[in-house]
Design an enzyme around this catalytic site. Structure first.
Site, short mmCIF file in Angstrom:
data_model
loop_
_atom_site.label_atom_id
_atom_site.label_comp_id
_atom_site.label_asym_id
_atom_site.label_seq_id
_atom_site.Cartn_x
_atom_site.Cartn_y
_atom_site.Cartn_z
N HIS A 52 0.81 -1.21 0.00
CA HIS A 52 0.00 0.00 0.00
C HIS A 52 0.85 1.27 0.00
O HIS A 52 0.35 2.38 -0.29
CB HIS A 52 -0.93 0.01 1.22
CG HIS A 52 -2.25 0.67 0.97
ND1 HIS A 52 -2.38 1.82 0.23
CD2 HIS A 52 -3.51 0.35 1.37
CE1 HIS A 52 -3.64 2.18 0.17
NE2 HIS A 52 -4.36 1.31 0.87
N ARG A 53 2.13 1.17 0.32
CA ARG A 53 3.01 2.33 0.28
C ARG A 53 3.25 2.78 -1.16
O ARG A 53 3.60 3.94 -1.41
CB ARG A 53 4.35 2.03 0.95
CG ARG A 53 4.23 1.69 2.43
CD ARG A 53 5.55 1.20 2.99
NE ARG A 53 6.02 -0.02 2.31
CZ ARG A 53 7.14 -0.66 2.64
NH1 ARG A 53 7.90 -0.21 3.64
NH2 ARG A 53 7.50 -1.76 1.98
#
Length: 435
Positions: free
Chosen positions: A408-409
């Site tokens: 998700h980064r």
């Protein structure tokens, strides 16, 4: 001065290795590029070449030795005019803080300053004006023990080098060592699981076989534990209908039969992912600590199970290669991976990975992102299932379930959904991948 040969780091994840076999012996003359040893890393058995030329003065680590840490001195190379008398102990235990001024750093490492001493000890390995001093390690160690300033010693060895005889017989008393600084509290260790002894006590009286971890299994355990704990995973799932792909594959394989090429469903999946990364370039990225690197090419890694672990060889520029070229390359990489014959550049890199367990009958599963990749596609088996067709009628189709694990980064939910939809569209309309 004698050159210390260190255990090399032959792969990005290597912390220790096994010195499988020496290809030289003491007294052999070697030149740059000559093979010295075979070393088993966490990934493969690789040959180790000499960087310098000279004579093998002493082999310090016997062949067959396991768990040799990277940068451990494994042998000593003598230069012209040197003898075994010039070889000093390869490593020294750290001295107390007050004696740090009298200890010399290992060859090739920066010398360490004295620890908080009000008056520095006179045992200087280098003069204050920056002029380099040539001295053998043994002469340096003797001078340090005696508190001699080597800048005041005239060398009688080759090319004016200071040798053992030049510093023996001289007595200089070094100043008393300073008191060690107050000890600081060590940081609390990170929480860990039960120790090996604790687990063993749980199974006292039960028969079991203890299997030591080899280098590969240790690295897998460490890297995937770190990945699962530090990467904010999220998961996207889709069902993909394969009937058009299977029919197209059968046609192509019939035409390619004369060339000895047989395409697998996995070859189409690689191609579909590679093209999707070009269609959604924002998702073709990797996490680099404090930034994101958006890649230009589609370099796709594919998990290959081997005895005791797995490899993820990388097919570079997969979007630019034909299906037949990808098939041939993948078979070659997989075969050499199982023999542990891959070179580091063949399993490093990539921005996206594929893990296919469909051939084992697994319907679906969640894979762990392999850093620094931003995603991995977990592929299940193609199974005939009832489906509702476009015309609303009930029918039967071969359906493959996939799960995409995403960092998700790097990739947000909507972007990940667009990428997975692109992969699905490519697989359900396989002819478009040749356009």
């Amino acid at each position: 001065m004698p050159i210390e040969i260190l255990m090399p780091a032959l792969s990005p994840t290597m912390e220790e290795g096994t010195l499988a076999k020496w290809l030289v012996k003491e007294g052999d003359t070697v030149a740059s590029g000559d093979l010295l040893a075979e070393i088993e890393t966490d990934k493969a058995t690789m040959e180790f070449e000499a960087v310098d030329e000279g004579v093998i003065g002493k082999i310090l680590i016997a062949e067959g030795r396991e768990n040799v840490a990277v940068n451990t001195v494994i042998a000593v190379l003598l230069e012209d005019g040197e003898s075994a008398d010039d070889i000093a102990a390869p490593t020294a235990k750290p001295a107390p803080a007050g004696e740090a001024a009298r200890e010399e750093a290992p060859t090739g490492a920066p010398e360490q300053a004295a620890a908080a001493a009000p008056v520095p000890a006179p045992a200087a390995a280098q003069p204050t004006d920056g002029t380099r001093i040539f001295a053998s390690p043994l002469a340096r160690r003797i001078a340090a023990d005696k508190g001699l300033d080597l800048s005041q010693v005239t060398g009688t060895g080759p090319k004016g080098r200071i040798v053992k005889a030049d510093v023996e017989g001289t007595t200089v008393i070094a100043p008393a060592p300073a008191a060690p600084p107050p000890a600081t509290a060590a940081p609390a260790p990170a929480p860990t699981g039960a120790s090996a002894d604790m687990v063993a006590r749980m199974y006292e009286g039960r028969d079991y076989e203890e299997i030591p971890l080899d280098g590969m299994r240790k690295v897998i355990a460490a890297r995937l534990s770190e990945a699962k704990q530090t990467i904010p995973h999220f998961y996207l799932r889709r069902d993909i209908q394969l009937d058009a792909l299977l029919a197209f594959r059968a046609t192509l394989n019939k035409q390619l039969e004369a060339r000895g090429v047989k395409l697998s469903v996995n070859d189409f999946i690689i191609k579909a992912c590679a093209i999707a990364l070009q269609q959604v370039p924002e998702a073709n990225a990797v996490w680099a600590g404090d930034r994101v690197l958006q890649m230009k090419a589609s370099d796709v890694a594919v998990a290959v199970a081997i005895e005791g672990g797995l490899f993820t060889p990388v097919l570079q520029d997969s979007d630019m290669k034909s299906l037949s070229a990808l098939s041939v390359e993948m078979k070659d990489l997989a075969a050499r991976a199982r023999d542990r014959k891959l070179a580091p550049h063949e399993y490093q890199g990539g921005s996206f990975a594929i893990s296919n367990l469909g051939m084992f009958g697994i319907d679906n599963f969640d894979a762990i992102v392999n850093p620094p990749h931003a995603g991995i596609l977990a592929v299940g088996a193609g199974v005939k299932k009832p489906v509702v067709k476009d015309d609303g009628e009930l029918g039967v189709a071969t359906v493959m379930s996939v799960t995409m694990s995403v960092d998700h980064r790097v990739i947000d939910g909507a972007l990940g959904a667009v990428l997975l939809n692109a992969i699905k569209d490519n697989l359900e309309n396989p002819m478009t991948m040749l356009a």
